[in-house]
Write a protein that holds these residues in place. Sequence first.
Motif, PDB file in Angstrom:
ATOM      1  N   GLU A   1       0.827  -1.206   0.000  1.00  0.00           N
ATOM      2  CA  GLU A   1       0.000   0.000   0.000  1.00  0.00           C
ATOM      3  C   GLU A   1       0.862   1.257   0.000  1.00  0.00           C
ATOM      4  O   GLU A   1       1.869   1.330   0.696  1.00  0.00           O
ATOM      5  N   THR A   2       0.444   2.246  -0.760  1.00  0.00           N
ATOM      6  CA  THR A   2       1.157   3.511  -0.836  1.00  0.00           C
ATOM      7  C   THR A   2       0.386   4.582  -0.061  1.00  0.00           C
ATOM      8  O   THR A   2      -0.586   4.273   0.643  1.00  0.00           O
ATOM      9  N   SER A   3       0.793   5.814  -0.215  1.00  0.00           N
ATOM     10  CA  SER A   3       0.128   6.916   0.485  1.00  0.00           C
ATOM     11  C   SER A   3      -1.252   7.230  -0.084  1.00  0.00           C
ATOM     12  O   SER A   3      -2.014   7.983   0.513  1.00  0.00           O
ATOM     13  N   VAL A   4      -1.571   6.664  -1.243  1.00  0.00           N
ATOM     14  CA  VAL A   4      -2.892   6.859  -1.852  1.00  0.00           C
ATOM     15  C   VAL A   4      -3.642   5.534  -1.839  1.00  0.00           C
ATOM     16  O   VAL A   4      -3.155   4.530  -2.386  1.00  0.00           O
ATOM     17  N   GLU A   5      -4.798   5.512  -1.224  1.00  0.00           N
ATOM     18  CA  GLU A   5      -5.593   4.295  -1.158  1.00  0.00           C
ATOM     19  C   GLU A   5      -5.960   3.828  -2.562  1.00  0.00           C
ATOM     20  O   GLU A   5      -6.426   4.613  -3.394  1.00  0.00           O
ATOM     21  N   GLY A   6      -5.711   2.558  -2.833  1.00  0.00           N
ATOM     22  CA  GLY A   6      -6.012   2.008  -4.147  1.00  0.00           C
ATOM     23  C   GLY A   6      -4.832   1.985  -5.090  1.00  0.00           C
ATOM     24  O   GLY A   6      -4.930   1.462  -6.196  1.00  0.00           O
ATOM     25  N   VAL A   7      -3.706   2.541  -4.638  1.00  0.00           N
ATOM     26  CA  VAL A   7      -2.479   2.511  -5.442  1.00  0.00           C
ATOM     27  C   VAL A   7      -1.456   1.669  -4.698  1.00  0.00           C
ATOM     28  O   VAL A   7      -1.193   1.894  -3.506  1.00  0.00           O
ATOM     29  N   PHE A   8      -0.865   0.716  -5.404  1.00  0.00           N
ATOM     30  CA  PHE A   8       0.056  -0.242  -4.787  1.00  0.00           C
ATOM     31  C   PHE A   8       1.378  -0.242  -5.557  1.00  0.00           C
ATOM     32  O   PHE A   8       1.420   0.095  -6.741  1.00  0.00           O
ATOM     33  N   ALA A   9       2.457  -0.615  -4.871  1.00  0.00           N
ATOM     34  CA  ALA A   9       3.783  -0.592  -5.498  1.00  0.00           C
ATOM     35  C   ALA A   9       4.511  -1.896  -5.218  1.00  0.00           C
ATOM     36  O   ALA A   9       4.366  -2.491  -4.146  1.00  0.00           O
ATOM     37  N   CYS A  10       5.308  -2.332  -6.192  1.00  0.00           N
ATOM     38  CA  CYS A  10       6.063  -3.570  -6.014  1.00  0.00           C
ATOM     39  C   CYS A  10       7.345  -3.525  -6.834  1.00  0.00           C
ATOM     40  O   CYS A  10       7.469  -2.750  -7.789  1.00  0.00           O
ATOM     41  N   GLY A  11       8.295  -4.368  -6.457  1.00  0.00           N
ATOM     42  CA  GLY A  11       9.552  -4.461  -7.193  1.00  0.00           C
ATOM     43  C   GLY A  11      10.541  -3.370  -6.840  1.00  0.00           C
ATOM     44  O   GLY A  11      10.451  -2.725  -5.792  1.00  0.00           O
ATOM     45  N   ASP A  12      11.481  -3.147  -7.729  1.00  0.00           N
ATOM     46  CA  ASP A  12      12.588  -2.237  -7.455  1.00  0.00           C
ATOM     47  C   ASP A  12      12.166  -0.786  -7.297  1.00  0.00           C
ATOM     48  O   ASP A  12      12.941   0.034  -6.809  1.00  0.00           O
ATOM     49  N   VAL A  13      10.950  -0.449  -7.707  1.00  0.00           N
ATOM     50  CA  VAL A  13      10.501   0.936  -7.577  1.00  0.00           C
ATOM     51  C   VAL A  13      10.265   1.310  -6.112  1.00  0.00           C
ATOM     52  O   VAL A  13      10.223   2.490  -5.761  1.00  0.00           O
ATOM     53  N   MET A  14      10.136   0.280  -5.235  1.00  0.00           N
ATOM     54  CA  MET A  14       9.957   0.535  -3.816  1.00  0.00           C
ATOM     55  C   MET A  14      10.985  -0.200  -2.958  1.00  0.00           C
ATOM     56  O   MET A  14      10.959  -0.118  -1.743  1.00  0.00           O
ATOM     57  N   ASP A  15      11.913  -0.879  -3.592  1.00  0.00           N
ATOM     58  CA  ASP A  15      12.897  -1.693  -2.863  1.00  0.00           C
ATOM     59  C   ASP A  15      14.311  -1.244  -3.212  1.00  0.00           C
ATOM     60  O   ASP A  15      14.849  -1.603  -4.250  1.00  0.00           O
ATOM     61  N   SER A  16      14.916  -0.468  -2.339  1.00  0.00           N
ATOM     62  CA  SER A  16      16.280   0.003  -2.578  1.00  0.00           C
ATOM     63  C   SER A  16      17.320  -0.923  -1.975  1.00  0.00           C
ATOM     64  O   SER A  16      18.522  -0.699  -2.146  1.00  0.00           O
ATOM     65  N   ARG A  17      16.876  -1.961  -1.294  1.00  0.00           N
ATOM     66  CA  ARG A  17      17.805  -2.821  -0.546  1.00  0.00           C
ATOM     67  C   ARG A  17      18.154  -4.124  -1.260  1.00  0.00           C
ATOM     68  O   ARG A  17      19.320  -4.428  -1.470  1.00  0.00           O
ATOM     69  N   TYR A  18      17.156  -4.900  -1.628  1.00  0.00           N
ATOM     70  CA  TYR A  18      17.421  -6.243  -2.150  1.00  0.00           C
ATOM     71  C   TYR A  18      17.598  -6.265  -3.669  1.00  0.00           C
ATOM     72  O   TYR A  18      18.538  -6.857  -4.179  1.00  0.00           O
ATOM     73  N   ARG A  19      16.643  -5.713  -4.396  1.00  0.00           N
ATOM     74  CA  ARG A  19      16.733  -5.583  -5.850  1.00  0.00           C
ATOM     75  C   ARG A  19      17.053  -6.910  -6.547  1.00  0.00           C
ATOM     76  O   ARG A  19      17.903  -6.986  -7.425  1.00  0.00           O
ATOM     77  N   GLN A  20      16.350  -7.962  -6.167  1.00  0.00           N
ATOM     78  CA  GLN A  20      16.531  -9.273  -6.785  1.00  0.00           C
ATOM     79  C   GLN A  20      15.256  -9.682  -7.512  1.00  0.00           C
ATOM     80  O   GLN A  20      14.151  -9.248  -7.171  1.00  0.00           O
ATOM     81  N   ALA A  21      15.404 -10.535  -8.502  1.00  0.00           N
ATOM     82  CA  ALA A  21      14.237 -10.979  -9.271  1.00  0.00           C
ATOM     83  C   ALA A  21      13.226 -11.683  -8.380  1.00  0.00           C
ATOM     84  O   ALA A  21      12.010 -11.465  -8.510  1.00  0.00           O
TER      85      ALA A  21
END
Length: 319
Positions: free
Chosen positions: A267-287
């Motif tokens: 969940e993001t700061s806007v209800e109904g909008v979700f994020a996944c993958g490298d756009v929200m992960d600065s640490r692992y960045r693995q497939a």
Amino acid sequence: MEHRRLIILGTGPAGYTAAIYAARANLEPMVFEGDQAGGQLTMTTEVENFPGFPDGVMGPELMEAMKKQAEKFGAEFRPGVATDVDLSQRPFKVVIDKEREYTADALIVATGASAKLLGIEGESEMIGRGVSTCATCDGFFFRNKRVIVVGGGDSAMEEATFLTKFASEVTIVHRREEFRASKIMQERAKSNPKIRFVMNVQSKRVLSDGNKVTGLEVVDNRTGETKVLEADGVFVAIGHKPNTDFLRGQLELDDIGYIVTKGNTSETSVEGVFACGDVMDSRYRQAITAAGSGCKAAMDAEKFLEGQAAHDWSVTLNA
């Protein structure tokens, strides 16, 4: 203006997995592929650390299989890059390639992050053939070989230290006299006997024989002298840039530009909008971590849309 219950922006392991789960939930997602359909793995040769492939799998092959699996369940893929959004009201508005407009009840952002490159001659041509931006992904292929890591921050120190597990020699090349990395990361690298340092030089050209990397040409900032550092691989570790420029002012981003998510959800700061993958992960960045977060995003989106449907039905009954 075409409307969908769910739009997914971006592909790669996160976007494709979100599409698979969303399609199986009968959400009929529309997926916009971005400027690089399949994401960064399409620039990788053999992937050996994705579960289920004991003999490894080619990056493009893995991404194509994921796409076909999503299409099998009803996901629709279209070319195009998200250039603008309006998340201030529902349905959300998405602009593709600055001209095509769509609306959606829910949105999954899986636009990834782009590894910053040096922009020098021979670099892009040899990606996947000796030039890499991920030691965790490609380090194994340089067992008992000499490699160069370009960078001066914590990422460069971490990549170099990791590569000593495989390489016979690791050379950190930096354009300044001093590193930006934290002291503890510097000390860890400097205490490793396999790591040496070439400082105050500017990377000029990746050298190759046409098939594989043979070295890196650098220019000494003090003398102007050109030197050749022989190596079998060059790892560029100067950071990543999340692909979120089109979201500024619409979603909460951190100081670097990664999407901020709530707790252990997508969940993001806007209800109904979700994020996944490298756009929200600065640490692992693995497939595999991207794929896992894509699953979470689709499940969160499904739950949200079910709640919206129940609310709409309740409003209708009470009208």
